[in-house]
Design a protein around this motif. Structure first.
Motif, PDB file in Angstrom:
ATOM      1  N   ASN A 157       6.848   8.701 -43.634  1.00  0.00           N
ATOM      2  CA  ASN A 157       7.611   7.968 -42.425  1.00  0.00           C
ATOM      3  C   ASN A 157       7.003   6.304 -42.409  1.00  0.00           C
ATOM      4  O   ASN A 157       7.300   5.830 -43.471  1.00  0.00           O
ATOM      5  N   HIS A 208       3.629   0.781 -32.417  1.00  0.00           N
ATOM      6  CA  HIS A 208       4.156   1.335 -30.824  1.00  0.00           C
ATOM      7  C   HIS A 208       3.427   2.782 -30.758  1.00  0.00           C
ATOM      8  O   HIS A 208       2.914   3.182 -32.053  1.00  0.00           O
ATOM      9  N   ASP A 220       5.687   9.542 -34.045  1.00  0.00           N
ATOM     10  CA  ASP A 220       5.716   9.260 -35.537  1.00  0.00           C
ATOM     11  C   ASP A 220       5.273   8.153 -35.958  1.00  0.00           C
ATOM     12  O   ASP A 220       5.431   8.001 -37.240  1.00  0.00           O
ATOM     13  N   HIS A 221       4.386   7.518 -34.918  1.00  0.00           N
ATOM     14  CA  HIS A 221       3.693   6.333 -35.635  1.00  0.00           C
ATOM     15  C   HIS A 221       2.071   6.622 -35.211  1.00  0.00           C
ATOM     16  O   HIS A 221       1.264   5.693 -35.605  1.00  0.00           O
ATOM     17  N   ASP A 246       9.504  -0.689 -36.346  1.00  0.00           N
ATOM     18  CA  ASP A 246      11.046   0.057 -35.848  1.00  0.00           C
ATOM     19  C   ASP A 246      11.694  -0.814 -35.131  1.00  0.00           C
ATOM     20  O   ASP A 246      11.716  -1.109 -33.985  1.00  0.00           O
ATOM     21  N   HIS A 290      10.096   5.067 -43.686  1.00  0.00           N
ATOM     22  CA  HIS A 290      10.623   5.608 -42.507  1.00  0.00           C
ATOM     23  C   HIS A 290      11.916   6.663 -42.805  1.00  0.00           C
ATOM     24  O   HIS A 290      12.925   6.434 -42.098  1.00  0.00           O
TER      25      HIS A 290
HETATM   26 ZN   LIG Z   1       9.519   5.749 -35.886  1.00  0.00          ZN
END
Ligand SMILES: [Zn+2]
Length: 259
Positions: free
Chosen positions: A8, A74, A78-79, A164, A221
Protein backbone atom coordinates in the motif's frame (compact mmCIF):
# COMPACT_ATOMS: atom_id res chain seq x y z
CA UNK A 1 18.67 6.89 -1.91
CA UNK A 2 16.85 3.64 -1.77
CA UNK A 3 13.06 3.36 -1.90
CA UNK A 4 11.41 0.10 -0.98
CA UNK A 5 7.73 -0.45 -1.63
CA UNK A 6 6.45 -2.48 1.32
CA UNK A 7 2.67 -2.60 0.78
CA UNK A 8 0.00 0.00 0.00
CA UNK A 9 1.47 3.41 0.94
CA UNK A 10 4.02 1.88 3.29
CA UNK A 11 7.53 2.70 2.10
CA UNK A 12 11.01 2.45 3.52
CA UNK A 13 13.07 5.37 2.25
CA UNK A 14 16.80 5.46 2.92
CA UNK A 15 17.89 9.01 2.20
CA UNK A 16 21.15 10.81 3.02
CA UNK A 17 22.09 8.09 5.49
CA UNK A 18 18.80 8.03 7.39
CA UNK A 19 16.01 5.49 7.21
CA UNK A 20 12.41 6.69 7.05
CA UNK A 21 9.30 4.57 7.34
CA UNK A 22 6.34 6.21 5.63
CA UNK A 23 2.68 5.46 6.35
CA UNK A 24 3.14 2.18 8.17
CA UNK A 25 0.24 -0.24 7.80
CA UNK A 26 1.74 -3.34 9.35
CA UNK A 27 -1.33 -5.51 10.11
CA UNK A 28 -1.63 -9.08 9.00
CA UNK A 29 -3.78 -9.74 5.97
CA UNK A 30 -7.47 -9.36 6.83
CA UNK A 31 -6.94 -7.78 10.26
CA UNK A 32 -9.41 -4.90 9.95
CA UNK A 33 -12.71 -4.09 8.25
CA UNK A 34 -12.97 -2.95 4.64
CA UNK A 35 -13.44 0.69 3.72
CA UNK A 36 -17.19 1.03 3.29
CA UNK A 37 -20.28 1.41 5.47
CA UNK A 38 -18.90 -0.67 8.36
CA UNK A 39 -16.37 2.05 9.12
CA UNK A 40 -18.50 5.06 8.26
CA UNK A 41 -17.85 5.41 4.54
CA UNK A 42 -20.10 4.92 1.49
CA UNK A 43 -20.39 1.59 -0.30
CA UNK A 44 -17.14 0.48 -1.87
CA UNK A 45 -15.79 -2.27 -4.11
CA UNK A 46 -14.94 -5.58 -2.35
CA UNK A 47 -16.57 -4.41 0.87
CA UNK A 48 -16.96 -8.08 1.80
CA UNK A 49 -13.18 -8.42 2.05
CA UNK A 50 -11.17 -7.40 5.10
CA UNK A 51 -8.04 -5.29 4.85
CA UNK A 52 -5.22 -5.52 4.17
CA UNK A 53 -5.92 -7.72 1.14
CA UNK A 54 -2.36 -9.05 1.07
CA UNK A 55 0.36 -9.99 3.54
CA UNK A 56 3.48 -7.96 4.18
CA UNK A 57 6.33 -9.03 1.90
CA UNK A 58 8.74 -9.29 4.83
CA UNK A 59 8.66 -9.37 8.63
CA UNK A 60 7.68 -6.37 10.74
CA UNK A 61 11.02 -6.62 12.55
CA UNK A 62 12.84 -6.34 9.26
CA UNK A 63 10.75 -3.34 8.19
CA UNK A 64 11.19 -1.32 11.38
CA UNK A 65 14.81 -2.31 12.06
CA UNK A 66 17.04 0.77 12.41
CA UNK A 67 14.31 3.20 11.32
CA UNK A 68 15.28 6.75 12.24
CA UNK A 69 11.93 8.47 11.69
CA UNK A 70 8.31 7.81 10.76
CA UNK A 71 6.21 10.02 8.50
CA UNK A 72 2.43 9.65 8.76
CA UNK A 73 0.70 11.59 5.97
CA UNK A 74 -2.76 11.14 7.54
CA UNK A 75 -4.48 8.79 9.94
CA UNK A 76 -6.56 6.54 7.71
CA UNK A 77 -6.15 2.91 8.72
CA UNK A 78 -4.28 2.01 5.55
CA UNK A 79 -1.54 4.49 6.53
CA UNK A 80 -1.34 4.16 10.32
CA UNK A 81 -2.74 1.07 11.98
CA UNK A 82 -2.75 -0.66 15.35
CA UNK A 83 0.00 -3.08 14.33
CA UNK A 84 2.27 -0.13 13.57
CA UNK A 85 1.38 1.55 16.86
CA UNK A 86 2.25 -1.66 18.72
CA UNK A 87 5.44 -2.47 16.84
CA UNK A 88 7.12 0.93 16.84
CA UNK A 89 9.14 2.19 19.82
CA UNK A 90 7.23 4.96 21.56
CA UNK A 91 10.21 7.30 21.58
CA UNK A 92 10.83 7.12 17.84
CA UNK A 93 10.85 10.39 15.89
CA UNK A 94 7.52 10.78 14.16
CA UNK A 95 6.28 13.46 11.77
CA UNK A 96 2.55 14.20 11.38
CA UNK A 97 0.75 16.51 8.96
CA UNK A 98 -0.89 18.81 11.52
CA UNK A 99 -1.47 19.40 15.23
CA UNK A 100 -4.71 17.41 15.18
CA UNK A 101 -3.00 14.26 13.90
CA UNK A 102 -0.01 14.83 16.19
CA UNK A 103 -2.31 15.01 19.23
CA UNK A 104 -4.06 11.80 18.21
CA UNK A 105 -0.73 10.01 17.70
CA UNK A 106 0.61 11.28 21.04
CA UNK A 107 -2.53 9.94 22.75
CA UNK A 108 -1.41 6.42 21.80
CA UNK A 109 1.87 6.86 23.66
CA UNK A 110 4.27 8.32 21.11
CA UNK A 111 6.47 10.91 22.78
CA UNK A 112 8.48 12.44 19.96
CA UNK A 113 5.87 13.70 17.50
CA UNK A 114 6.53 16.79 15.40
CA UNK A 115 4.27 18.54 12.91
CA UNK A 116 5.80 18.71 9.44
CA UNK A 117 6.28 22.24 8.18
CA UNK A 118 7.52 23.86 5.00
CA UNK A 119 11.01 24.02 6.48
CA UNK A 120 11.42 21.01 8.75
CA UNK A 121 15.00 19.74 9.01
CA UNK A 122 15.83 16.28 10.28
CA UNK A 123 19.46 15.17 10.46
CA UNK A 124 20.40 17.70 7.78
CA UNK A 125 17.62 16.55 5.47
CA UNK A 126 15.06 19.17 4.48
CA UNK A 127 11.54 17.80 4.74
CA UNK A 128 8.84 19.96 3.23
CA UNK A 129 5.18 19.24 3.79
CA UNK A 130 3.26 19.35 0.52
CA UNK A 131 -0.41 19.85 -0.26
CA UNK A 132 -2.80 17.36 -1.75
CA UNK A 133 -6.47 16.52 -1.87
CA UNK A 134 -7.84 13.06 -1.08
CA UNK A 135 -10.43 13.17 -3.89
CA UNK A 136 -12.49 15.78 -5.67
CA UNK A 137 -15.68 17.67 -4.79
CA UNK A 138 -17.58 16.38 -1.76
CA UNK A 139 -15.03 13.63 -1.17
CA UNK A 140 -12.39 16.11 -0.03
CA UNK A 141 -14.25 16.86 3.19
CA UNK A 142 -15.30 13.25 3.75
CA UNK A 143 -11.76 11.93 3.33
CA UNK A 144 -10.13 14.71 5.37
CA UNK A 145 -6.78 16.46 5.26
CA UNK A 146 -3.74 14.79 3.80
CA UNK A 147 -0.18 15.76 3.00
CA UNK A 148 2.84 14.67 1.06
CA UNK A 149 6.51 15.38 1.66
CA UNK A 150 9.54 16.50 -0.31
CA UNK A 151 12.98 15.26 0.74
CA UNK A 152 15.96 17.41 -0.15
CA UNK A 153 19.68 17.03 0.63
CA UNK A 154 22.80 18.20 -1.19
CA UNK A 155 24.02 14.61 -1.65
CA UNK A 156 20.72 13.29 -2.97
CA UNK A 157 18.24 13.80 -5.74
CA UNK A 158 15.03 15.53 -4.69
CA UNK A 159 12.26 13.10 -3.78
CA UNK A 160 8.55 13.95 -3.70
CA UNK A 161 6.21 11.50 -1.99
CA UNK A 162 2.81 12.88 -2.96
CA UNK A 163 0.64 10.91 -0.51
CA UNK A 164 -3.08 10.24 -0.88
CA UNK A 165 -3.96 12.85 -3.46
CA UNK A 166 -5.49 13.03 -6.89
CA UNK A 167 -3.86 15.12 -9.63
CA UNK A 168 -4.82 18.78 -9.23
CA UNK A 169 -3.36 22.27 -9.29
CA UNK A 170 -1.87 21.75 -5.84
CA UNK A 171 0.20 18.80 -7.01
CA UNK A 172 1.13 20.67 -10.16
CA UNK A 173 2.37 23.58 -8.08
CA UNK A 174 4.43 21.31 -5.81
CA UNK A 175 6.12 19.83 -8.88
CA UNK A 176 6.81 23.28 -10.31
CA UNK A 177 8.17 24.50 -6.98
CA UNK A 178 10.34 21.56 -5.98
CA UNK A 179 11.30 20.10 -9.37
CA UNK A 180 11.56 16.58 -7.95
CA UNK A 181 13.70 14.04 -9.79
CA UNK A 182 11.96 11.11 -8.13
CA UNK A 183 8.19 11.06 -7.48
CA UNK A 184 6.17 8.47 -5.58
CA UNK A 185 2.45 8.42 -6.41
CA UNK A 186 -0.39 6.62 -4.67
CA UNK A 187 -2.05 5.26 -7.77
CA UNK A 188 -4.52 2.48 -7.04
CA UNK A 189 -7.41 4.75 -8.07
CA UNK A 190 -9.19 3.79 -4.86
CA UNK A 191 -12.85 4.77 -4.93
CA UNK A 192 -16.19 4.33 -3.28
CA UNK A 193 -19.03 3.38 -5.60
CA UNK A 194 -19.84 7.06 -6.03
CA UNK A 195 -17.77 10.22 -5.98
CA UNK A 196 -14.77 9.32 -8.11
CA UNK A 197 -11.11 8.80 -7.36
CA UNK A 198 -9.65 9.17 -3.86
CA UNK A 199 -6.08 8.84 -5.10
CA UNK A 200 -4.48 8.87 -8.51
CA UNK A 201 -5.72 6.79 -11.41
CA UNK A 202 -3.92 6.24 -14.68
CA UNK A 203 -4.91 9.61 -16.18
CA UNK A 204 -3.63 11.37 -13.06
CA UNK A 205 -0.34 9.48 -13.36
CA UNK A 206 -0.12 10.65 -16.97
CA UNK A 207 -0.69 14.25 -15.88
CA UNK A 208 2.16 13.94 -13.40
CA UNK A 209 4.37 12.48 -16.12
CA UNK A 210 3.55 15.45 -18.37
CA UNK A 211 4.32 17.90 -15.55
CA UNK A 212 7.63 16.17 -14.78
CA UNK A 213 8.70 14.33 -17.93
CA UNK A 214 12.29 13.88 -16.75
CA UNK A 215 11.39 12.53 -13.32
CA UNK A 216 11.35 8.89 -12.36
CA UNK A 217 7.85 8.04 -11.11
CA UNK A 218 7.10 5.12 -8.81
CA UNK A 219 3.48 4.10 -8.30
CA UNK A 220 2.37 2.55 -5.01
CA UNK A 221 -0.87 2.14 -2.99
CA UNK A 222 -2.03 -0.58 -5.39
CA UNK A 223 -4.12 -3.74 -4.87
CA UNK A 224 -3.68 -3.75 -1.09
CA UNK A 225 -6.96 -2.40 0.33
CA UNK A 226 -10.47 -3.24 -0.80
CA UNK A 227 -11.47 -0.14 -2.73
CA UNK A 228 -8.71 -0.19 -5.36
CA UNK A 229 -9.87 0.02 -8.97
CA UNK A 230 -6.60 0.30 -10.95
CA UNK A 231 -4.48 -2.85 -11.05
CA UNK A 232 -0.75 -2.94 -11.62
CA UNK A 233 -1.29 -4.79 -14.91
CA UNK A 234 -3.76 -2.21 -16.20
CA UNK A 235 -1.39 0.63 -15.33
CA UNK A 236 1.54 -1.18 -16.94
CA UNK A 237 -0.49 -1.64 -20.13
CA UNK A 238 -1.47 2.02 -20.08
CA UNK A 239 2.09 3.33 -19.72
CA UNK A 240 3.26 0.89 -22.36
CA UNK A 241 0.65 2.24 -24.80
CA UNK A 242 1.74 5.78 -23.96
CA UNK A 243 5.38 4.85 -24.51
CA UNK A 244 6.44 5.97 -21.05
CA UNK A 245 7.30 2.65 -19.41
CA UNK A 246 10.89 3.76 -18.84
CA UNK A 247 9.66 6.79 -16.86
CA UNK A 248 7.28 4.96 -14.55
CA UNK A 249 7.93 1.96 -12.30
CA UNK A 250 5.09 -0.12 -10.92
CA UNK A 251 6.68 -2.12 -8.11
CA UNK A 252 5.48 -5.33 -6.57
CA UNK A 253 5.38 -5.39 -2.77
CA UNK A 254 8.92 -5.72 -1.45
CA UNK A 255 10.56 -4.32 -4.59
CA UNK A 256 13.10 -1.52 -4.22
CA UNK A 257 14.93 1.07 -6.31
CA UNK A 258 18.19 2.96 -5.83
CA UNK A 259 18.91 6.37 -7.27
ZN1 LIG B 1 -4.68 5.45 1.47
Amino acid sequence: MNIQQIRNATLVVEYAGKKFLIDPMLAEKGAFPPFGPRVGFPDAPRQDQNNPLVDLPTSIDHIINHVDAIIVTHLHLDHWDDAAKEALPKDIKLFAQNEEDATEIRSTGFKNVEVLQKDTVFAGIQLTKTKGEHGRGELIELAGNVCGVVFRHSNEKTLYVAGDTVWNDKVQKEIETHKPEIIVLNAGDNQFLEGGSLVMGKDDVYEVYQAAPNAKIITVHMEAVNHWTLSRDELKNFISEKGISSNISVPEDGESYSF
